[in-house]
Design a protein around this motif. Structure first.
Motif, PDB file in Angstrom:
ATOM      1  N   ILE A  46       6.001   7.791 -15.028  1.00 21.00           N
ATOM      2  CA  ILE A  46       6.974   8.698 -14.032  1.00 21.00           C
ATOM      3  C   ILE A  46       7.263   7.903 -13.195  1.00 21.00           C
ATOM      4  CG2 ILE A  46       7.876  10.353 -12.096  1.00 21.00           C
ATOM      5  CD1 ILE A  46       4.989  12.528 -14.461  1.00 21.00           C
ATOM      6  N   GLY A  47       8.351   7.118 -12.627  1.00 18.84           N
ATOM      7  CA  GLY A  47       8.894   6.717 -11.417  1.00 18.84           C
ATOM      8  C   GLY A  47       9.317   7.875 -10.306  1.00 18.84           C
ATOM      9  N   ILE A  48       8.661   7.359  -8.755  1.00 18.40           N
ATOM     10  CA  ILE A  48       8.745   8.594  -8.168  1.00 18.40           C
ATOM     11  C   ILE A  48       9.546   7.499  -7.116  1.00 18.40           C
ATOM     12  CG2 ILE A  48       8.465  10.007  -6.282  1.00 18.40           C
ATOM     13  CD1 ILE A  48       6.330  11.001  -7.913  1.00 18.40           C
ATOM     14  N   ILE A 139       1.038   8.556 -15.959  1.00 17.98           N
ATOM     15  CA  ILE A 139       0.703   7.183 -14.558  1.00 17.98           C
ATOM     16  C   ILE A 139       2.403   7.211 -13.903  1.00 17.98           C
ATOM     17  CG2 ILE A 139       1.247   4.638 -14.520  1.00 17.98           C
ATOM     18  CD1 ILE A 139       0.257   4.496 -17.282  1.00 17.98           C
ATOM     19  N   ILE A 140       1.622   7.594 -12.604  1.00 15.94           N
ATOM     20  CA  ILE A 140       3.203   7.749 -11.851  1.00 15.94           C
ATOM     21  C   ILE A 140       3.104   6.780 -10.885  1.00 15.94           C
ATOM     22  CG2 ILE A 140       3.935   9.478  -9.836  1.00 15.94           C
ATOM     23  CD1 ILE A 140       2.149  11.730 -10.586  1.00 15.94           C
ATOM     24  N   ILE A 141       4.428   5.882 -11.047  1.00 14.10           N
ATOM     25  CA  ILE A 141       4.334   5.077 -10.057  1.00 14.10           C
ATOM     26  C   ILE A 141       5.075   5.224  -8.296  1.00 14.10           C
ATOM     27  CG2 ILE A 141       5.754   2.471 -10.078  1.00 14.10           C
ATOM     28  CD1 ILE A 141       5.747   2.469 -13.042  1.00 14.10           C
ATOM     29  N   GLU A 142       4.925   4.943  -7.438  1.00  8.77           N
ATOM     30  CA  GLU A 142       5.185   5.350  -5.899  1.00  8.77           C
ATOM     31  C   GLU A 142       5.831   4.328  -5.898  1.00  8.77           C
ATOM     32  OE1 GLU A 142       5.307   6.568  -1.517  1.00  8.77           O
ATOM     33  OE2 GLU A 142       3.395   7.242  -3.251  1.00  8.77           O
ATOM     34  N   THR A 143       7.014   3.576  -5.607  1.00  8.85           N
ATOM     35  CA  THR A 143       8.073   2.730  -4.747  1.00  8.85           C
ATOM     36  C   THR A 143       7.606   2.654  -3.562  1.00  8.85           C
ATOM     37  OG1 THR A 143       9.930   3.411  -5.063  1.00  8.85           O
ATOM     38  CG2 THR A 143       9.377   2.552  -7.301  1.00  8.85           C
ATOM     39  N   VAL A 144       8.053   1.500  -3.301  1.00 11.18           N
ATOM     40  CA  VAL A 144       7.641   1.115  -1.447  1.00 11.18           C
ATOM     41  C   VAL A 144       9.128   1.314  -1.170  1.00 11.18           C
ATOM     42  CG1 VAL A 144       9.841  -1.080  -1.672  1.00 11.18           C
ATOM     43  CG2 VAL A 144       7.355  -0.773   0.036  1.00 11.18           C
ATOM     44  N   GLY A 145       9.978   2.212  -1.049  1.00  7.83           N
ATOM     45  CA  GLY A 145      11.108   2.643  -0.535  1.00  7.83           C
ATOM     46  C   GLY A 145      11.894   2.468   0.088  1.00  7.83           C
ATOM     47  N   VAL A 146      12.176   1.495  -0.137  1.00  9.92           N
ATOM     48  CA  VAL A 146      13.076   0.132   0.176  1.00  9.92           C
ATOM     49  C   VAL A 146      15.003  -0.067   0.155  1.00  9.92           C
ATOM     50  CG1 VAL A 146      12.376  -2.506  -0.613  1.00  9.92           C
ATOM     51  CG2 VAL A 146      13.621  -1.264  -1.653  1.00  9.92           C
ATOM     52  N   GLY A 147      14.987   1.714  -0.078  1.00  8.99           N
ATOM     53  CA  GLY A 147      16.602   1.701  -0.122  1.00  8.99           C
ATOM     54  C   GLY A 147      17.256   1.277  -1.007  1.00  8.99           C
ATOM     55  N   GLN A 148      18.726   0.730  -1.335  1.00  6.36           N
ATOM     56  CA  GLN A 148      19.699   1.145  -2.191  1.00  6.36           C
ATOM     57  C   GLN A 148      19.783   0.462  -3.509  1.00  6.36           C
ATOM     58  OE1 GLN A 148      23.379   1.216  -0.284  1.00  6.36           O
ATOM     59  NE2 GLN A 148      22.789   3.184   1.051  1.00  6.36           N
ATOM     60  N   SER A 149      19.157  -1.586  -3.161  1.00  9.67           N
ATOM     61  CA  SER A 149      19.153  -1.774  -3.938  1.00  9.67           C
ATOM     62  C   SER A 149      17.628  -1.741  -4.970  1.00  9.67           C
ATOM     63  CB  SER A 149      18.361  -2.910  -3.452  1.00  9.67           C
ATOM     64  OG  SER A 149      17.549  -3.217  -2.499  1.00  9.67           O
ATOM     65  N   GLU A 150      16.606  -0.911  -4.120  1.00  7.48           N
ATOM     66  CA  GLU A 150      15.445  -0.812  -5.080  1.00  7.48           C
ATOM     67  C   GLU A 150      15.848  -0.062  -6.723  1.00  7.48           C
ATOM     68  OE1 GLU A 150      11.862   2.657  -4.574  1.00  7.48           O
ATOM     69  OE2 GLU A 150      12.763   1.640  -2.885  1.00  7.48           O
ATOM     70  N   VAL A 151      16.012  -0.798  -7.415  1.00  5.20           N
ATOM     71  CA  VAL A 151      16.452  -0.348  -9.490  1.00  5.20           C
ATOM     72  C   VAL A 151      15.594  -0.489  -9.965  1.00  5.20           C
ATOM     73  CG1 VAL A 151      18.692   0.565  -8.619  1.00  5.20           C
ATOM     74  CG2 VAL A 151      18.210  -2.364  -9.301  1.00  5.20           C
ATOM     75  N   ASP A 152      14.400  -1.458 -10.264  1.00  7.10           N
ATOM     76  CA  ASP A 152      13.792  -1.846 -10.404  1.00  7.10           C
ATOM     77  C   ASP A 152      12.628  -1.176 -11.818  1.00  7.10           C
ATOM     78  OD1 ASP A 152      14.320  -4.354 -10.562  1.00  7.10           O
ATOM     79  OD2 ASP A 152      12.283  -5.406  -9.721  1.00  7.10           O
ATOM     80  N   ILE A 153      12.496   0.538 -10.726  1.00  5.61           N
ATOM     81  CA  ILE A 153      11.807   1.254 -11.573  1.00  5.61           C
ATOM     82  C   ILE A 153      12.109   1.355 -13.025  1.00  5.61           C
ATOM     83  CG2 ILE A 153      13.191   3.485  -9.986  1.00  5.61           C
ATOM     84  CD1 ILE A 153       8.948   3.008 -11.076  1.00  5.61           C
TER      85      ILE A 153
END
Length: 310
Positions: A46-48, A139-153
């Motif tokens: 799960i990506g958050i 498995i939960i992946i919490e991304t760094v929170g960088v904005g509108q380009s954050e699509v790798d998740i």
């Protein structure tokens, strides 16, 4: 490798050491993945994701506690900004989930981006594989929170939860391409403050504009700090996973992500080969000098360099 056997038998410390090996790209990192790969593919990833300040860490904390009530083993990868001095993670997410660290059924790993763009760290995918082999149900992946380009998740997760909060901008923000297009479930956090219903309405309007959806993502309003509607969000996550399994989308999605990963690995290896072969004989410098003098063009030089290597 003894560490792998210990990890497969549930040794948390061995799991942590194996993650350190792949994160630091040590010599044995590839061998670790080769040996554990047959044990992967069982966890629901799960990506958050969402902007800074959306409450992703609090939401993750509450979701994991709910999963633990269902006796599920959970791995958390909290991708944090990187320290410019040590190169390590700034551990903000882990501090917010500190009480989970003592739970034997939860494994938390903070991971610095180390300059990698897209919201994830370079070692995230391999860390997912290790936690999967370790026996995590989720498995939960919490991304760094960088904005509108954050699509790798979307390249690493089975289900992407896109978190928004009221007050981030006007309704134009909710129809922007990029990060808003990757959500399988949309969550409006901090729904107890003014403007939450408007934010949910704007997201629904954005979804109404997309005519190419086989499944319309749900919009769930939660207040993570008060543990409100976390069970509803969990229900939607389970519904999405079941839908993908029944429709054959899960296998398709994972196959596409593996293809992307393979292409990236080939690109990385080719880059190393090209730089090694051309740096040794000075061909790259010569080509750069010719380009500066406009004696040739980049595409011609590319073809010449590749013809000598391949």
């Amino acid at each position: 490798m003894e560490l792998i056997e210990r990890m497969l038998n549930g040794d948390k410390r061995a799991c942590a050491r194996l993650i350190s090996i792949v994160e630091n790209d040590l010599d044995e990192s590839e061998e670790v993945i080769r040996k554990i790969y047959k044990h992967t593919g069982n966890a629901h990833v799960i990506g958050i994701t969402g902007p800074p300040g959306a409450g992703k860490s609090t939401l993750t904390d509450k979701l994991v506690k709910l999963l633990r009530k269902h006796d599920k083993k959970v791995g958390i990868i909290a991708v944090d900004p990187t320290s410019p001095y040590s190169g390590g993670a700034i551990l903000g997410d882990r501090i917010r989930m500190n009480d989970l660290a003592l739970d034997p059924g939860v494994f938390i790993r903070s991971m610095g981006t180390r300059g990698h763009l897209g919201g994830l760290a370079k070692a995230t995918r391999n860390t997912v594989k290790i936690l999967d082999a370790y026996g995590c149900d989720y498995i939960i992946i919490e991304t760094v929170g960088v904005g509108q380009s954050e699509v790798d998740i979307v390249k690493a997760a089975d289900t992407v939860v896109m978190v928004s909060v009221p007050g981030l901008g006007d309704d134009i923000q909710s129809i922007k391409a990029g990060v808003m297009e990757i959500g399988d479930i949309f969550v409006v956090n901090k729904s107890d403050i003014m403007g939450a219903q408007r934010t949910a309405t704007e997201i629904n309007m954005m979804l109404d504009l997309n005519q190419n959806m086989d499944r319309r993502p749900p919009v769930v309003m939660v207040t993570a700090s008060k543990n409100e509607n976390i069970d509803k969000m969990y229900h939607e996550i389970e519904k999405h996973y079941s839908y993908m399994e029944v429709e054959g989308i899960l296998e398709e999605r994972r196959k596409l992500n593996l293809k992307r990963e393979l292409v990236e690995l080939v690109e990385e290896q080719l880059r190393k080969v090209v730089l090694r072969e051309t740096d040794n004989n000075g061909e790259m410098d010569n080509a750069s000098s010719k380009l500066m003098k406009k004696e040739t063009d980049p595409f011609t030089e590319r073809d010449l360099l590749l013809s000598k290597i391949i």
